[in-house]
Design a protein around this motif. Structure first.
Motif, short mmCIF file in Angstrom:
data_model
loop_
_atom_site.label_atom_id
_atom_site.label_comp_id
_atom_site.label_asym_id
_atom_site.label_seq_id
_atom_site.Cartn_x
_atom_site.Cartn_y
_atom_site.Cartn_z
N SER A 180 13.73 14.14 -3.21
CA SER A 180 13.22 14.00 -1.85
C SER A 180 12.98 12.53 -1.54
N LEU A 181 12.95 12.22 -0.25
CA LEU A 181 12.81 10.85 0.20
C LEU A 181 11.75 10.73 1.29
N VAL A 182 11.03 9.63 1.26
CA VAL A 182 10.17 9.23 2.37
C VAL A 182 10.68 7.87 2.82
N ASN A 183 11.16 7.78 4.07
CA ASN A 183 11.74 6.54 4.58
C ASN A 183 10.70 5.70 5.30
N ASP A 240 14.71 0.84 5.46
CA ASP A 240 14.93 -0.25 4.50
C ASP A 240 14.23 0.03 3.18
N VAL A 241 13.07 0.69 3.26
CA VAL A 241 12.25 1.00 2.09
C VAL A 241 12.19 2.51 1.93
N LYS A 298 0.83 -1.20 0.00
CA LYS A 298 0.00 0.00 0.00
C LYS A 298 0.87 1.26 0.00
N ALA A 299 2.00 1.19 0.70
CA ALA A 299 2.90 2.34 0.75
C ALA A 299 3.39 2.71 -0.63
#
Length: 245
Positions: free
Chosen positions: A102-105, A110-111, A84-85
């Protein structure tokens, strides 16, 4: 020695050899016949036989992971919350100006959900570089906004959208088309899309597409549609997003 006795001895020897081959040649062979070993081999075979241009790169990156990380990698690709993420968390990636990274951790890092933009162009005549005031040089440009999901640094899914437009060195005067591409190496996720659309509005080139995502894993099902948009102005990338609709 009777013929029957001879056959029994031969059979015993063959069984002994087979057992030694499967069980007596070390941990590597034992892992190959384990459930996790089969999962790893199946995933590697999928990448090896894929016609996608980036499959070989993904295979190389996956093969470089330690065995326990390969198992965890596959667990993540089959985790309903992580699935779902893939289609939901990217909605939290903010719009940005000119260029974006940009990043969403997730899962303690790990993902990752990563967003990037870039622009390429074919200049008129021999012109290149940047026009006065930081604006794009005269010519045809293509601006792309991509969102990808990485697991242990390996790109599993990538959604890209771009818009093609013409600038006279001062402002965008024409928009030709928008197009999109996907890279998906997650068997639990199916992704389709609508026909990409492009338009010119108030000097801004806009590309848009609807991604149609379906996730099925062990009876778990979810469908999420997402609107993917990229905008470019006379200075290049203006903004982009990937959000639920």
């Amino acid at each position: 020695m009777s013929m029957a006795t001879t056959r029994r001895l031969a059979t015993t020897v063959l069984v002994g050899l087979a057992t030694a081959t499967l069980l007596g040649t070390g941990t590597a062979n034992a892992s190959i016949i384990s459930g996790d070993g089969r999962r790893i081999a199946s995933y590697e075979n999928t990448l090896r036989t894929s016609a996608e241009p980036d499959a070989a790169t993904t295979l190389k990156e996956f093969d470089a992971l330690a065995y326990d990380k390969k198992v965890k990698f596959l667990d993540y690709t089959e985790d309903p919350e992580n699935l779902k993420a893939l289609l939901q968390e990217a909605a939290d990636v903010p719009e940005a100006g000119k260029s974006v990274h940009s990043l969403v951790n997730l899962k303690d890092g790990d993902v990752q959900i990563q967003a990037d933009s870039d622009a390429t162009f074919k200049p008129d005549a021999d012109l290149d570089g940047v026009a006065a005031g930081g604006k794009l040089s005269r010519g045809w440009w293509e601006t792309t906004y991509s969102v990808k999901q990485k697991i242990f640094g390996v790109t599993v899914t990538k959604l890209s959208l771009w818009v093609n437009y013409y600038t006279n060195g001062s402002s965008i005067t024409k928009v030709d088309h928008a197009d999109c591409a996907k890279r998906n190496y997650n068997a639990a996720v199916s992704i389709g899309h609508s026909v990409p659309k492009a338009q010119l509005a108030s000097g801004t080139a806009i590309g848009e597409v609807i991604w149609e995502g379906s996730i099925i894993y062990r009876g778990f099902g979810i469908e999420i549609d997402k609107r993917h948009q990229v905008k470019a102005n006379a200075y290049g990338f203006k903004s982009g997003y990937l959000k639920n609709i």
